[in-house]
Design a protein around this motif. Structure first.
Motif, short mmCIF file in Angstrom:
data_model
loop_
_atom_site.label_atom_id
_atom_site.label_comp_id
_atom_site.label_asym_id
_atom_site.label_seq_id
_atom_site.Cartn_x
_atom_site.Cartn_y
_atom_site.Cartn_z
N VAL A 205 -47.41 -22.71 31.64
CA VAL A 205 -46.41 -22.05 32.47
C VAL A 205 -44.99 -22.39 32.00
CG1 VAL A 205 -45.50 -21.76 34.81
CG2 VAL A 205 -47.97 -22.03 34.46
N GLY A 206 -44.64 -23.69 32.06
CA GLY A 206 -43.28 -24.10 31.74
C GLY A 206 -42.88 -23.80 30.31
N GLU A 207 -43.77 -24.08 29.36
CA GLU A 207 -43.46 -23.89 27.94
C GLU A 207 -43.93 -22.53 27.42
OE1 GLU A 207 -45.09 -26.45 29.14
OE2 GLU A 207 -43.93 -28.27 28.73
N GLY A 208 -44.69 -21.77 28.24
CA GLY A 208 -45.26 -20.53 27.77
C GLY A 208 -44.83 -19.32 28.58
N GLY B 135 -48.80 -23.14 21.29
CA GLY B 135 -48.11 -22.27 22.23
C GLY B 135 -46.72 -21.90 21.77
N ALA B 136 -45.97 -22.88 21.25
CA ALA B 136 -44.61 -22.60 20.78
C ALA B 136 -44.60 -21.61 19.63
CB ALA B 136 -43.94 -23.91 20.35
N ILE B 137 -45.55 -21.76 18.70
CA ILE B 137 -45.65 -20.83 17.57
C ILE B 137 -46.00 -19.43 18.07
CG2 ILE B 137 -47.00 -20.26 15.52
CD1 ILE B 137 -47.20 -23.27 14.97
N THR B 138 -46.93 -19.35 19.02
CA THR B 138 -47.33 -18.05 19.58
C THR B 138 -46.15 -17.34 20.22
OG1 THR B 138 -49.59 -18.86 20.00
CG2 THR B 138 -48.87 -16.90 21.22
N VAL B 139 -45.40 -18.05 21.08
CA VAL B 139 -44.26 -17.45 21.77
C VAL B 139 -43.18 -17.03 20.77
CG1 VAL B 139 -42.35 -17.91 23.36
CG2 VAL B 139 -44.67 -18.67 23.94
#
Length: 448
Positions: free
Chosen positions: A194-197, A433-437
Motif C-alpha cells: 500500500v504505502g510503497e505501491g 515493487g519499486a521497479i514495477t511502479v
C-alpha cells in the motif's frame, strides 16, 4: 527397611498426583499461543473490566496485553479450522477477522481506538521487521546468503514478466479490458503493497492521466489486498506440499547445503549467548533500522531496503562476531514466536479496510488476481528448480512480490512457517515493487 522405602515411594507418588502443586502446574503449562491458561483468563477478565468501566488506558503495557490476548486468540481459532489449518489459516484469521470485527463495530469502540492509535503512533511493525531481517541475516550461513542474493533476482524477474502476461490475458478474456486489467489489477498486485505501491501508483496515474487520485487509489487497493490473501493461501498450500515431499523444500533456506562450500575457520558455531549479548543484538538491529531510516531521507531508498543492504554488508564482511550473531538469532526467534500474531491483529484492526476488500470480490476480479499470483509463484518454482534452488521456498519468496508490503510479508511467511526468508521477501516486496511502479509510470508517461 524395604517397607520404609515402599512407604516413602508411595508418599512421593501421592504428592506427584495431588492437585497442589503438581495438578496446578499442569494447568499452568496449558497455553493459548504463548500465554499460560490462568494468565490468559486473567487478561481476559482485566481487559473486560477496563472496557466495562469505560476507559482503556493507552499506555504500552495495556496495548501489549490487548494485542497479545487478541492476536493469539485469533491464531488459535485459525489453527483449529479443518484443512485450512494446514495452509496458513492462523495468519489469515489473525489478520482478517479483526478487520471484519472493526468494520462491523463488533469490537468495543474504546478498545478499537486504543489499538488503532498505538499501531499508528508506535509503528512497531518496523521494529518487528528490523529484528527479523537482522536476526535472520546474521544467523544465516555466509555463503548461503551470498549465493541466495545472487540467484533470487532471476526467478523474481521471470515471475513478474510471466505473471503480467498471464494476468492481463485472463482479465481480458473475462471482459475486464486489457488496459484496466494491466493498470488496475496486475500492476498493483506486484507494486509492493500500500504505502510503497498503491499510493505512489495512484498518484502517478492521477498526474499522468489527469484524473482524481482518490478514486484511483480506491480502485487499485482491493487488488493489493486480495493478491496478498491469495499469496498467503498458496504459500500455505506449498508448505503443506513440502511436508509431503520434503526434497522440494529447504524449510526456510533457498539452496541445498551440499552446493555451498564450507568455511569452518570463520563460521564456527557460537556458544549460547548470555542476556547481555541478546540485548546487544537487539540494539544492533534497532541501530541498523535507524541507519536505513536516515538512508531513506538522504537517498530515497525505503528504510527496510537500506537496512537490508547494510546488514548484508556487515555479514559478508564479517564485521560482527559469531557470539553477536548468536544473540541476533535469539532476538529473531523471540519476535517470530511472540510478536507475529499480535502484530497481525494490529494490522487487521488498524490497516486493513474490510469494505474495500469486499467491494472487489467478484468472479472476474478474483480469478484474474488468483491467476496472476499463481503464475508469479509457479514461475518462481520452475526457475528456482532450474537454478538448483529449493523450488517451494523460491516460489514463496516470489509470492511476497504480490503481498501487501511488509505486512503481507509477515502474513505470508507466518502462514508457511518460513520467517527466515524475510530478507529475500523484502527484496521481492521493496525492490521488486519499486521497479514495477517505476517502469509502469515511465512507460505510461511515454504513451500518454
Amino acid at each position: 527397611m524395604q517397607q520404609t522405602r515402599d512407604l516413602a515411594s508411595s508418599q512421593a507418588e501421592t504428592e506427584r498426583t495431588s492437585f497442589w502443586p503438581f495438578g496446578w502446574w499442569a494447568i499452568v503449562e496449558i497455553r493459548v499461543g504463548i500465554i499460560p491458561l490462568p494468565i490468559y483468563l486473567l487478561l481476559l477478565a482485566l481487559v473486560a473490566g477496563f472496557v466495562i468501566t469505560g476507559k482503556v488506558p493507552g499506555e504500552i503495557s495495556m496495548a501489549i496485553a490487548v494485542l497479545v490476548l487478541c492476536g493469539f486468540t485469533c491464531a488459535e481459532l485459525g489453527k483449529r479450522l479443518p484443512f485450512f489449518n494446514k495452509i496458513g489459516s492462523a495468519a489469515i484469521v489473525a489478520t482478517f477477522l479483526p478487520s471484519f470485527l472493526a468494520f462491523h463495530h463488533l469490537l468495543p469502540e474504546k478498545l478499537l481506538g486504543m489499538v488503532t492509535n498505538f499501531t499508528q503512533v508506535s509503528n512497531f511493525m518496523y521494529l518487528f521487521i528490523a529484528s527479523i531481517i537482522v536476526g535472520s541475516i546474521f544467523s544465516m550461513d555466509r555463503q548461503v546468503l551470498i549465493r541466495g542474493f545472487a540467484k533470487i533476482f532471476f526467478p523474481l524477474a521471470a515471475g513478474s514478466i510471466v505473471a503480467g502476461i498471464v494476468g492481463t490475458t485472463v482479465g481480458t478474456l473475462l471482459g475486464l479490458g486489457t488496459k484496466h486489467t494491466l493498470l488496475y489489477i496486475v500492476i498493483p498486485i506486484m507494486a509492493g503493497g500500500v504505502g510503497e505501491g498503491a499510493i505512489p501508483l495512484s498518484v502517478g496515474y492521477s498526474e499522468i492521466l489527469n484524473i482524481p487520485q482518490g478514486p484511483v487509489f480506491a480502485e487499485v487497493l482491493p487488488a493489493v489486498m486480495i493478491g496478498s490473501l491469495c499469496a498467503i493461501l498458496f504459500s500455505g498450500l506449498l508448505s503443506w506440499i513440502g511436508e509431503k515431499r520434503p526434497h522440494l523444500t529447504g524449510r526456510g533456506t533457498l539452496q541445498p547445503a551440499q552446493d555451498i562450500p564450507k568455511t569452518p575457520r570463520f563460521e564456527a558455531a557460537p556458544t549460547t549467548p548470555d542476556v547481555n549479548t541478546v540485548a546487544a543484538a537487539a540494539i544492533t538491529a534497532i541501530s541498523l533500522y535507524l541507519v536505513g531510516l536516515l538512508g531513506h531521507r538522504v537517498l530515497g531508498l525505503p528504510a527496510p531496503v537500506a537496512m537490508l543492504f547494510v546488514a548484508v554488508f556487515i555479514k559478508v564482511t564479517r564485521l560482527v562476531s559469531p557470539n553477536l550473531e548468536g544473540g541476533a538469532k535469539i532476538v529473531y526467534q523471540f519476535f517470530s514466536t511472540a510478536v507475529t500474531y499480535p502484530l497481525l491483529f494490529a494490522i487487521g484492526t488498524a490497516m486493513t479496510p474490510w469494505d474495500k476488500l469486499m467491494a472487489a470480490i467478484n468472479v472476474a476480479n478474483v480469478v484474474t488476481i488468483a491467476c496472476t499470483v499463481a503464475a508469479l509463484m509457479s514461475t518462481g518454482y520452475v526457475v528456482g528448480k532450474w537454478l538448483k534452488m529449493y523450488p517451494i521456498d523460491t516460489a514463496i519468496v516470489n509470492a511476497c512480490h504480490s503481498g501487501q508490503g511488509g505486512t503481507g510479508d509477515v502474513a505470508i511467511l507466518t502462514a508457511c512457517n518460513r520467517m527466515s526468508l524475510m530478507p529475500f521477501a523484502q527484496i521481492a516486496t521493496r525492490i521488486g515493487g519499486a521497479i514495477t511502479v517505476t517502469i509502469t509510470l515511465l512507460i505510461l508517461s511515454r504513451l500518454s
